[in-house]
Design an enzyme around this catalytic site. Structure first.
Site, PDB file in Angstrom:
ATOM      1  N   ALA A  64       0.903  -1.008   0.111  1.00 44.34           N
ATOM      2  CA  ALA A  64       0.004  -0.009  -0.072  1.00 44.34           C
ATOM      3  C   ALA A  64       0.852   1.300  -0.035  1.00 44.34           C
ATOM      4  CB  ALA A  64      -0.900  -0.120   1.020  1.00 44.34           C
ATOM      5  N   GLY A 107       0.407  -4.944   0.929  1.00 45.36           N
ATOM      6  CA  GLY A 107      -0.825  -4.813   0.199  1.00 45.36           C
ATOM      7  C   GLY A 107      -0.495  -5.746  -1.228  1.00 45.36           C
ATOM      8  N   GLU A 110      -0.727  -9.098  -0.661  1.00 46.93           N
ATOM      9  CA  GLU A 110      -2.190  -9.500  -0.619  1.00 46.93           C
ATOM     10  C   GLU A 110      -2.805  -9.643  -1.923  1.00 46.93           C
ATOM     11  OE1 GLU A 110      -2.344  -6.587   2.501  1.00 46.93           O
ATOM     12  OE2 GLU A 110      -2.945  -8.056   4.228  1.00 46.93           O
ATOM     13  N   GLU A 130       4.862  -5.174   6.780  1.00 51.20           N
ATOM     14  CA  GLU A 130       4.051  -3.913   7.820  1.00 51.20           C
ATOM     15  C   GLU A 130       4.530  -3.784   9.297  1.00 51.20           C
ATOM     16  OE1 GLU A 130       2.955  -6.414   5.610  1.00 51.20           O
ATOM     17  OE2 GLU A 130       1.212  -5.748   4.872  1.00 51.20           O
TER      18      GLU A 130
HETATM   19  N1  DAK Z   1       4.516   3.106  -0.869  1.00 51.54           N
HETATM   20  C1  DAK Z   1       5.065   4.418  -1.362  1.00 51.54           C
HETATM   21  N2  DAK Z   1       6.094   4.566  -2.149  1.00 51.54           N
HETATM   22  C2  DAK Z   1       6.901   3.401  -2.278  1.00 51.54           C
HETATM   23  C3  DAK Z   1       6.694   2.077  -1.776  1.00 51.54           C
HETATM   24  C4  DAK Z   1       5.149   2.008  -1.243  1.00 51.54           C
HETATM   25  N3  DAK Z   1       4.783   1.097  -0.530  1.00 51.54           N
HETATM   26  N4  DAK Z   1       7.569   1.186  -1.939  1.00 51.54           N
HETATM   27  C5  DAK Z   1       8.449   1.722  -2.648  1.00 51.54           C
HETATM   28  N5  DAK Z   1       8.397   3.130  -2.901  1.00 51.54           N
HETATM   29  C6  DAK Z   1       8.794   4.313  -3.763  1.00 51.54           C
HETATM   30  C7  DAK Z   1       9.974   4.620  -3.059  1.00 51.54           C
HETATM   31  O1  DAK Z   1       9.678   5.505  -1.991  1.00 51.54           O
HETATM   32  C8  DAK Z   1      11.145   5.315  -3.945  1.00 51.54           C
HETATM   33  O2  DAK Z   1      10.326   6.300  -4.461  1.00 51.54           O
HETATM   34  P1  DAK Z   1      11.379   7.653  -4.668  1.00 51.54           P
HETATM   35  O3  DAK Z   1      12.166   7.822  -3.533  1.00 51.54           O
HETATM   36  O4  DAK Z   1      11.893   7.196  -5.970  1.00 51.54           O
HETATM   37  O5  DAK Z   1      10.538   8.792  -4.936  1.00 51.54           O
HETATM   38  C9  DAK Z   1      10.491   4.066  -5.162  1.00 51.54           C
HETATM   39  O6  DAK Z   1       9.476   3.744  -4.991  1.00 51.54           O
HETATM   40  C10 DAK Z   1      11.265   3.375  -5.456  1.00 51.54           C
HETATM   41  O7  DAK Z   1      11.912   2.306  -4.160  1.00 51.54           O
HETATM   42  P2  DAK Z   1      13.293   2.248  -3.731  1.00 51.54           P
HETATM   43  O8  DAK Z   1      14.315   3.422  -4.134  1.00 51.54           O
HETATM   44  O9  DAK Z   1      12.851   1.874  -2.273  1.00 51.54           O
HETATM   45  O10 DAK Z   1      13.773   0.742  -4.400  1.00 51.54           O
HETATM   46  P3  DAK Z   1      14.658  -0.220  -3.704  1.00 51.54           P
HETATM   47  O11 DAK Z   1      14.806  -1.012  -4.809  1.00 51.54           O
HETATM   48  O12 DAK Z   1      15.932   0.309  -2.917  1.00 51.54           O
HETATM   49  O13 DAK Z   1      13.807  -0.847  -2.695  1.00 51.54           O
HETATM   50  C11 DAK Z   1      11.748  -2.140  -1.778  1.00 51.54           C
HETATM   51  C12 DAK Z   1      12.703  -1.742  -2.940  1.00 51.54           C
HETATM   52  C13 DAK Z   1      10.595  -2.854  -1.986  1.00 51.54           C
HETATM   53  C14 DAK Z   1      12.738  -3.161  -1.006  1.00 51.54           C
HETATM   54  C15 DAK Z   1      11.464  -0.719  -0.813  1.00 51.54           C
HETATM   55  O14 DAK Z   1      11.107   0.170  -1.713  1.00 51.54           O
HETATM   56  C16 DAK Z   1      10.523  -0.991   0.188  1.00 51.54           C
HETATM   57  O15 DAK Z   1      10.830  -1.404   1.260  1.00 51.54           O
HETATM   58  N6  DAK Z   1       9.039  -0.533  -0.122  1.00 51.54           N
HETATM   59  C17 DAK Z   1       8.279  -0.414   0.860  1.00 51.54           C
HETATM   60  C18 DAK Z   1       7.727  -2.058   1.252  1.00 51.54           C
HETATM   61  C19 DAK Z   1       6.541  -1.749   2.249  1.00 51.54           C
HETATM   62  O16 DAK Z   1       7.017  -1.322   3.345  1.00 51.54           O
HETATM   63  N7  DAK Z   1       5.395  -1.590   1.869  1.00 51.54           N
HETATM   64  C20 DAK Z   1       4.157  -1.377   2.566  1.00 51.54           C
HETATM   65  C21 DAK Z   1       3.658  -2.352   3.602  1.00 51.54           C
HETATM   66  S1  DAK Z   1       2.426  -1.871   4.324  1.00 51.54           S
HETATM   67  C22 DAK Z   1      -5.041  -1.303   3.421  1.00 51.54           C
HETATM   68  C23 DAK Z   1      -4.938  -2.440   2.553  1.00 51.54           C
HETATM   69  C24 DAK Z   1      -3.601  -2.737   2.444  1.00 51.54           C
HETATM   70  C25 DAK Z   1      -2.768  -2.412   3.249  1.00 51.54           C
HETATM   71  C26 DAK Z   1      -2.827  -1.235   4.139  1.00 51.54           C
HETATM   72  C27 DAK Z   1      -4.250  -0.908   4.267  1.00 51.54           C
HETATM   73  N8  DAK Z   1      -6.438  -0.782   3.455  1.00 51.54           N
HETATM   74  C28 DAK Z   1      -7.500  -1.166   2.397  1.00 51.54           C
HETATM   75  C29 DAK Z   1      -6.810   0.268   4.227  1.00 51.54           C
HETATM   76  C30 DAK Z   1      -1.217  -2.703   3.055  1.00 51.54           C
HETATM   77  C31 DAK Z   1      -0.360  -2.175   3.785  1.00 51.54           C
HETATM   78  C32 DAK Z   1       0.927  -2.387   3.549  1.00 51.54           C
HETATM   79  O17 DAK Z   1       1.358  -2.968   2.200  1.00 51.54           O
END
Ligand code: DAK
Length: 256
Positions: A64, A107, A110, A130
Site C-alpha cells: 500500500a 498489500g 495480499e 508491515e
Molecule cells: N509506498 C510508497 N512508495 C513506495 C513504496 C510504498 N509501499 N514502495 C516503494 N516506494 C517508492 C520509494 O519511496 C521510491 O520512491 P522515490 O524515493 O524514488 O520517490 C521508489 O518507490 C523506489 O523504491 P526504492 O528506491 O526504495 O527501491 P529499492 O529497490 O531500493 O527497494 C523495496 C525496494 C520494495 C525493498 C522498498 O521500496 C521498500 O521497502 N518499499 C516499501 C515496502 C513496504 O513496506 N510496503 C508497504 C507495506 S504496508 C489497506 C490495505 C492494504 C494495506 C494497508 C491498508 N487498506 C485497505 C486500508 C497494506 C499495507 C502495506 O502494504
C-alpha cells in the site's frame, strides 16, 4: 478513465496492468478502486473468460502507498472503509491469474493472494513488511498465509517481515509456477488462454466450490459441490463436452 492502471483484452483474456512503476506500483486507494472496478467490468463482460493481473518490470506491487497511509487515523479509515473495495475481489467469478515480477510486498502480496493462480519470476520477492512500519497486514495477509503455511510458519514470516524468495513461496504452495523473469507474462498468458478454452460454467462452479472448502465444513462444502455439479448439467457445454468425447473430437465450449 483510469489513471493508475491500463487494461485491454487479448482474445478472451482481460488484462489489467498496474501502472505506477516509479513507486513500484504502490497501491493508493484510487488505484485499488480502479483495479476492482476493472475486475468487475471484465467479470460482467461476456467476451472475457479469464483475467490476468500484472505489474511492471520491477514490481507487481510493493505494498500500500505509505505516503497516503501516513496521516491515516482509525476514524479516517473507519469512515472511508477502504477494505470494502478489497472484499469485492472475492466476489469475482472468473479466474484471476497474477503475473508477478519483482516485489509483491504487503498489500501487493495480499493483492496477489486474492488472485486464484500466481505465476512468478524466479527472482520475485514476497513478504509482509508491515511490522517494520509499526502496523500489520490488514487486507487478509494473516489469514491467507496461515491457511497456506500453518500458524508457526505464518507467525515467523509476518513477525519478522522478511522477504520470501519465489522458490520458498513455491515450496509452500503459495504460488503455482516459477519461470524466468522475461517469460512471466508469456507463461501467464499461455495458461490464461488454456483456461479460456475450458467450459466457463464449470470453471466458475469449480472456483466457488474450492473456496467454499476454506470457509465451510466438509458437509456444507460437499452440498455446494453437488449443487454446482447438478448445475453444470443445465449447460449446453455439458452436452458438447460429452458429445465431443463420444465423437472423438475436441470440444468447443461456449459458456452457455
Ligand atoms: N509506498 C510508497 N512508495 C513506495 C513504496 C510504498 N509501499 N514502495 C516503494 N516506494 C517508492 C520509494 O519511496 C521510491 O520512491 P522515490 O524515493 O524514488 O520517490 C521508489 O518507490 C523506489 O523504491 P526504492 O528506491 O526504495 O527501491 P529499492 O529497490 O531500493 O527497494 C523495496 C525496494 C520494495 C525493498 C522498498 O521500496 C521498500 O521497502 N518499499 C516499501 C515496502 C513496504 O513496506 N510496503 C508497504 C507495506 S504496508 C489497506 C490495505 C492494504 C494495506 C494497508 C491498508 N487498506 C485497505 C486500508 C497494506 C499495507 C502495506 O502494504
Amino acid at each position: 478513465m483510469n489513471k493508475y492502471i491500463q487494461s485491454y483484452i487479448d482474445e478472451s483474456v482481460g488484462i489489467i496492468q498496474l501502472n505506477r512503476p516509479k513507486v513500484l506500483n504502490a497501491l493508493n486507494r484510487k488505484m485499488v478502486e480502479e483495479i476492482v472496478g476493472q475486475l468487475e467490468m471484465f467479470d460482467r463482460d461476456p467476451s472475457v473468460r479469464v483475467i490476468v493481473l500484472r505489474g511492471s518490470e520491477q514490481a507487481f506491487a510493493a505494498g500500500a502507498d505509505i505516503d497516503e497511509m501516513i496521516e491515516e487515523t482509525p476514524l479516517t479509515l473507519e469512515l472511508a472503509n477502504p477494505f470494502a473495495e478489497w472484499d469485492k475481489i472475492s466476489l469475482i467469478k472468473k479466474p484471476i491469474l497474477a503475473a508477478v515480477n519483482g516485489f509483491a510486498l504487503g498489500g501487493g502480496f495480499e493483492l496477489a493472494l486474492h488472485c486464484d493462480l500466481i505465476i512468478a519470476a524466479d527472482d520475485a520477492r514476497f513478504g509482509f513488511p508491515e511490522v517494520k512500519l509499526g502496523v500489520m497486514p490488514g487486507a487478509g495477509g494473516t489469514q491467507f498465509l496461515t491457511k497456506a503455511l500453518g500458524t508457526k510458519k505464518a507467525l515467523e514470516w509476518i513477525w519478522l517481515g522478511e522477504q520470501m524468495s519465489a522458490s520458498v513461496a513455491f515450496e509452500n504452495g503459495i504460488i503455482n509456477r516459477i519461470v524466468a523473469r522475461e517469460l512471466v507474462v508469456e507463461e501467464t498468458m499461455r495458461l490464461a488462454h488454456q483456461l479460456a478454452k475450458q467450459p466457463p460454467i464449470s470453471i466458475r462452479m469449480i472456483k466457488e466450490a474450492v473456496y467454499t472448502a476454506l470457509d465451510e465444513s466438509l458437509k456444507e462444502g460437499k452440498t455446494l459441490e453437488r449443487k454446482n455439479f447438478y448445475l453444470t448439467f443445465a449447460s449446453e457445454d455439458q452436452k458438447e463436452g460429452m458429445q465431443a468425447f463420444s465423437e472423438k473430437r475436441p470440444p468447443s465450449f461456449k459458456g452457455v
